[in-house]
Design an enzyme around this catalytic site. Structure first.
Site, PDB file in Angstrom:
ATOM      1  N   SER A   1      57.389  40.748  63.043  1.00 46.19           N
ATOM      2  CA  SER A   1      56.538  42.772  62.374  1.00 46.19           C
ATOM      3  C   SER A   1      56.140  41.634  60.939  1.00 46.19           C
ATOM      4  O   SER A   1      56.555  41.293  60.459  1.00 46.19           O
ATOM      5  CB  SER A   1      57.519  43.505  61.610  1.00 46.19           C
TER       6      SER A   1
ATOM      7  N   ASP B   1      56.927  44.573  58.110  1.00 44.36           N
ATOM      8  CA  ASP B   1      58.424  45.271  57.689  1.00 44.36           C
ATOM      9  C   ASP B   1      58.379  45.830  56.268  1.00 44.36           C
ATOM     10  O   ASP B   1      58.705  46.513  55.902  1.00 44.36           O
ATOM     11  CB  ASP B   1      59.613  44.346  58.130  1.00 44.36           C
TER      12      ASP B   1
ATOM     13  N   GLU C   1      39.453  51.349  66.559  1.00 48.40           N
ATOM     14  CA  GLU C   1      37.823  49.509  65.036  1.00 48.40           C
ATOM     15  C   GLU C   1      37.740  49.435  66.611  1.00 48.40           C
ATOM     16  O   GLU C   1      37.391  48.411  66.577  1.00 48.40           O
ATOM     17  CB  GLU C   1      39.668  49.162  64.530  1.00 48.40           C
TER      18      GLU C   1
ATOM     19  N   ASP D   1      39.918  45.750  67.529  1.00 51.61           N
ATOM     20  CA  ASP D   1      40.181  45.741  66.575  1.00 51.61           C
ATOM     21  C   ASP D   1      38.754  44.802  66.544  1.00 51.61           C
ATOM     22  O   ASP D   1      37.656  44.384  67.301  1.00 51.61           O
ATOM     23  CB  ASP D   1      42.083  45.061  65.553  1.00 51.61           C
ATOM     24  N   PRO D   2      38.084  44.848  64.834  1.00 57.57           N
ATOM     25  CA  PRO D   2      36.707  44.629  64.854  1.00 57.57           C
ATOM     26  C   PRO D   2      36.626  43.072  65.044  1.00 57.57           C
ATOM     27  O   PRO D   2      35.732  43.014  64.978  1.00 57.57           O
ATOM     28  CB  PRO D   2      36.639  44.941  63.644  1.00 57.57           C
TER      29      PRO D   2
ATOM     30  N   GLU E   1      44.533  55.513  59.755  1.00 55.09           N
ATOM     31  CA  GLU E   1      45.370  53.909  59.586  1.00 55.09           C
ATOM     32  C   GLU E   1      45.288  54.101  58.167  1.00 55.09           C
ATOM     33  O   GLU E   1      44.335  53.764  57.751  1.00 55.09           O
ATOM     34  CB  GLU E   1      45.072  52.906  59.899  1.00 55.09           C
TER      35      GLU E   1
HETATM   36 CA    CA Z   1      57.997  39.857  58.725  1.00 58.76          CA
END
Ligand code: CA
Length: 451
Positions: free
Chosen positions: A424, A427, A219, A171-172, A320
């Site tokens: 996660s 979620d 990205e 990513d960046p 995205e």
């Molecule tokens: Ca979570």
């Protein structure tokens, strides 16, 4: 209403009646409303009769009613997609997904039935430690992409393959070289990218996956493969382009090459397209991530993409996007977005808000015209793994790679995964609830199409 939620609601209400639980302890607004009704009636009625009556009455009040207008002026070929890279790791972890009728169903089919045309799948070169333990985040290697891609094809959708050219998240903020490529010169890296892409994408096509788009680098706003000199980066990208074009010819198949960047709100974003042009990189689509709570206004994003269409003759896409429907955290791994996290939320935090945030972005793309070719919702099924299997969630994330990172990624990525590995953080931005039922916002794709 979804059958499983109904049972869930009944159970909760029964629990409330039996324990005299206060409203403050109840997790959702919908249930709070029901509990008030139950508490009022319970004093004079038997609990069983009350429960069935209340649930029947409460159903229409539950806020699962996202509704949006169709988007006018969309190109017929406009692609509505989702990134489902976590899918196999989620399923291996015991996560079960349901359809609108409460029956267990492949979430890819549920997405297809709700108007999704294409599924994005990321690929890391070698997301494993020396003992074969997965780094997590789906352990997305080529074999995993094939397993997802074959099911995507079976359900009539196309696959959008996303090469990070790293062994883990790119990513960046980080673009770490794959372990096997450390110490290579730019020329060697360009060749390594050619060989890896030809082999990986070749395997995917040979497995019968209907690939429509391939993204080279993820990205790459601030660089790729640890490199930030654009002449060198473009040389490497050309290795990937060559591999895709050769396979296109070999399979007699049109595949769009995508370049993907993040942070469209930052200065000089169009210069990225200028550098690609100056260095004669052969690609079709300039894609951006656009997260409404991080990436500035829609007007700015639209104007930047319009400029790239006008000045460089490229197609454009949002690769995205996402939006939260709740601030609840389903797995005790802090979410990227939470109440008072400092990000601006211009839409309600609800299923309706999710649908509106995406619809407005699609409308902004539609205004660009036929050159705007699609939008992909990021990881709509990355919901909590179960905690009733005899294993803790942490153990499940470690074993199946269903968290964003496992401890095994620590050696490769000591400063991020090594410190913060876990579950996660997404979620509350899924299009399935924490129990695996589709939210009403999942219907947004068909709604935008006017179907
Ligand atoms: Ca979570």
């Amino acid at each position: 209403m979804r059958r499983k939620s109904c049972v869930f609601l009944l159970t909760l209400i029964a629990g409330l009646v039996m324990t005299g639980c206060s409203k403050q302890e109840v997790p959702t607004d919908a249930v709070v409303e029901s509990s008030v009704a139950v508490e009022e009636t319970v004093e004079v009625e038997s609990s069983i009769e009350t429960e069935s009556t209340v649930v029947a009455e409460a159903e229409p009040e539950v806020d699962h009613s996202a509704e949006i207008e169709p988007v006018e002026g969309l190109s017929e070929d406009f692609v509505f997609g989702c990134d489902m890279s976590m899918l196999i790791a989620q399923e291996n972890s015991g996560v079960v997904y349901y359809n609108e009728a409460g029956e267990e169903q492949d979430p890819l089919l549920t997405l297809a039935n709700n108007g999704v045309d294409s599924i994005r799948i990321r690929i890391w070169n070698d997301p494993y430690d020396e003992n074969g333990n997965g780094y997590g985040g789906g352990n997305n290697d080529t074999a995993t992409a094939i397993a997802i891609g074959q099911r995507v094809t079976e359900h009539g959708m196309t696959a959008f393959i996303d090469y990070h050219y790293s062994d883990f998240w790119a990513d960046p903020k980080k673009q770490m070289l794959p372990k096997a490529w450390v110490g290579m010169t730019t020329e060697e890296l360009a060749d390594a990218i050619y060989v890896f892409t030809k082999d990986s994408l070749g395997q995917i096509l040979a497995a019968g996956v209907d690939v429509s788009m391939v993204q080279l680098g993820n990205e790459i706003t601030n660089g790729m493969c640890g490199e930030n000199n654009w002449t060198n980066i473009c040389m490497m990208l050309k290795g990937g382009c060559q591999a895709v074009r050769e396979l296109e010819e070999e399979y007699g198949k049109e595949i769009q090459i995508v370049m993907h960047f993040a942070n469209p709100h930052t200065a000089d974003y169009q210069k990225l397209a200028m550098r690609l042009e100056k260095n004669e990189v052969d690609y079709d689509i300039f894609a951006t991530s656009y997260y409404p709570f991080w990436n500035g206004t829609l007007e700015n994003m639209q104007s930047v993409l319009q400029g790239i269409v006008d000045n460089y003759g490229k197609k454009v896409m949002v690769a995205e996007i996402s939006y939260p429907y709740t601030f609840e955290d389903g797995d005790n791994n802090q979410n990227s977005l939470y109440e008072n996290c400092g990000s601006p939320f211009n839409y309600e935090i609800s299923e309706q808000g999710q649908a509106e945030a995406v619809r407005d972005c699609v409308e902004a793309l539609a205004a660009i015209g036929d050159a705007a070719v699609g939008i992909f919702y990021w990881e709509p099924a990355w919901i909590p793994v179960p905690d009733d299997t005899g294993m803790t969630r942490s153990e499940i994330w470690e074993k199946y790679g269903s968290g964003w990172a496992s401890s095994y990624a620590s050696v490769y990525d000591p400063n991020d995964a090594g410190k913060y590995y876990g579950g996660s953080a997404w979620d509350n931005q899924a299009l399935f609830d924490h129990e695996g039922n589709p939210l009403s916002s999942i219907q947004m794709f068909n709604m935008m199409k006017g179907e």
